[in-house]
Design an enzyme around this catalytic site. Sequence first.
Site, PDB file in Angstrom:
ATOM      1  N   VAL A  25       0.852  -1.190   0.000  1.00  0.00           N
ATOM      2  CA  VAL A  25       0.000   0.000   0.000  1.00  0.00           C
ATOM      3  C   VAL A  25       0.891   1.244   0.000  1.00  0.00           C
ATOM      4  CG1 VAL A  25      -1.859  -1.204   1.200  1.00  0.00           C
ATOM      5  CG2 VAL A  25      -0.133   0.040   2.528  1.00  0.00           C
ATOM      6  N   CYS A  26       0.277   2.413  -0.231  1.00  0.00           N
ATOM      7  CA  CYS A  26       1.013   3.685  -0.204  1.00  0.00           C
ATOM      8  C   CYS A  26       1.455   3.959   1.233  1.00  0.00           C
ATOM      9  CB  CYS A  26       0.133   4.822  -0.690  1.00  0.00           C
ATOM     10  SG  CYS A  26      -0.268   4.671  -2.450  1.00  0.00           S
ATOM     11  N   PRO A  27       2.614   4.557   1.479  1.00  0.00           N
ATOM     12  CA  PRO A  27       3.542   5.063   0.455  1.00  0.00           C
ATOM     13  C   PRO A  27       4.576   4.031  -0.010  1.00  0.00           C
ATOM     14  CG  PRO A  27       4.371   5.687   2.594  1.00  0.00           C
ATOM     15  CD  PRO A  27       3.116   4.870   2.837  1.00  0.00           C
ATOM     16  N   TYR A  28       4.459   2.776   0.478  1.00  0.00           N
ATOM     17  CA  TYR A  28       5.525   1.808   0.184  1.00  0.00           C
ATOM     18  C   TYR A  28       5.552   1.414  -1.287  1.00  0.00           C
ATOM     19  CZ  TYR A  28       5.334   2.136   5.115  1.00  0.00           C
ATOM     20  OH  TYR A  28       5.311   2.670   6.371  1.00  0.00           O
TER      21      TYR A  28
END
Lengths: 83, 268
Positions: free
Chosen positions: A18-21
Site C-alpha cells: 500500500v502507499c507510500p511503500y
Amino acid sequence: MREEEIKPDKKIDIRGLVCPYTFVKAKLAIEDMEIGQVLEILVDYPEAIKNIPKSMQDHGQTVLEISKKDDRNWVILVRKEKE
Amino acid sequence: MEFTDEQVQRYSRHIILPEVGGKGQKKLLASKVFLVGAGGLGCPVGYYLTAAGVGTIGIVDNDEVELSNLQRQIAHGTDRLGMPKVESAKKTFQNLNPDVNIIALRGRLTKDNILDIINDYDVVVDGSDNFPTRYLVNDACVMLKKPLVSGAILRFEGQVTTVLPGEGHCYRCLFEAPPPPGLVPSCQEAGVLGVLPGVIGALQATEVLKILLGKGQPLKNSLLIYNALSVSFRKVKVPRNPDCPICGAHPTITALQDYDQGYCQLGG
C-alpha cells in the site's frame, strides 16, 4: 505508444503493498537503473495507480503508460530521466 | 547492501525525498558520527541521528545522570539516575533504532586520546559544556581535517556553527582563545531553558545529515544565533582568519593542549 513497443528494462511486482511503500519500492528500483531505461511496475493498490505516476513525475521521471491488466492489476511504465 | 522490509518502512520518509533517496539512506547507514557530550545537546543530536539511521554513533561523556539533568537531557530518565550518561543514552538510542551501532565511551577527551578516538569518524559534533573541551575538539578536528558541528547554549540563547577545515572558518577564527575561567557563566550558574538544547541540537543534527548527504549549504563561515525570547535567528558572517593560530597560514599551535580545568565541569 502501444504497449508492445515498449520493452521494460526492469520489472517489479509490488502487488500487496500500500502507499507510500508502493512508491518507495518503485523509487528504490528506479534509482538503481540507468537514465533512459524503462521500469515496469505491477500494482494492485487502487490509490497507487494515481500516486505512483504523480510522484514519479514530481521527481522528474516520465510516465509512459498506465494500463489495466485485469480486474485487480495494473501496469505502470516509467522511463528514468534523472538521478 | 539491500534494505530489509523493516528498513524500507523505517526510512520510507527519507527514501521518498529526492535529496536523500535509497542512495542517501545507504550513505547514512554507512556513516560514523562522534558526539562530544551526552548532555543537553548530545541527547537530541544523538536521538535524531539514531532515528535517521546514521550507522555508527560514538559518544563520550564522563558524567552520571542527575535529577537536575532531566529538565533538558531527553535521552535519560528518572529510572537512570546515577547511571553513566553514555550508558543511558546508548540504551535509549538502541531501543529507538537497532540498526545503529552505539559506541559508549565513559571518560574525558584529552590531548593524548582525542586524535585516536575521533580519527575513524566522518563528522564530530561538539555538545560539550566547557571551553577546554571545546577548544581541544576544534584543534583536533582542524588537525585531522574533520568536519565539526559545534553548538552552545545558555539561558535563552544558543549558537550553531559548522567547521569544515580547509574550506571555512574554525572555532578559533571566531574566538581565538578560551575566555578566562569564570568570565562566561555556565548553565549551572546562569540557567538554561530546557527546550533550548532541543532547538540547537536539532539544528546540529540537521547540519550533520547535510554534510553526510552532501546536500545544501552548511553553516560554513557563519554562526547562527537563536534567541528564544525574541524568536530570532541571526546568521552572522565569520570570515576565515588568515592569522588563525590553528587553521591560518602560519599556525602557532602545532600540538594539542589541555587547558587548565579551572572551569565549571557541571551543567551542560
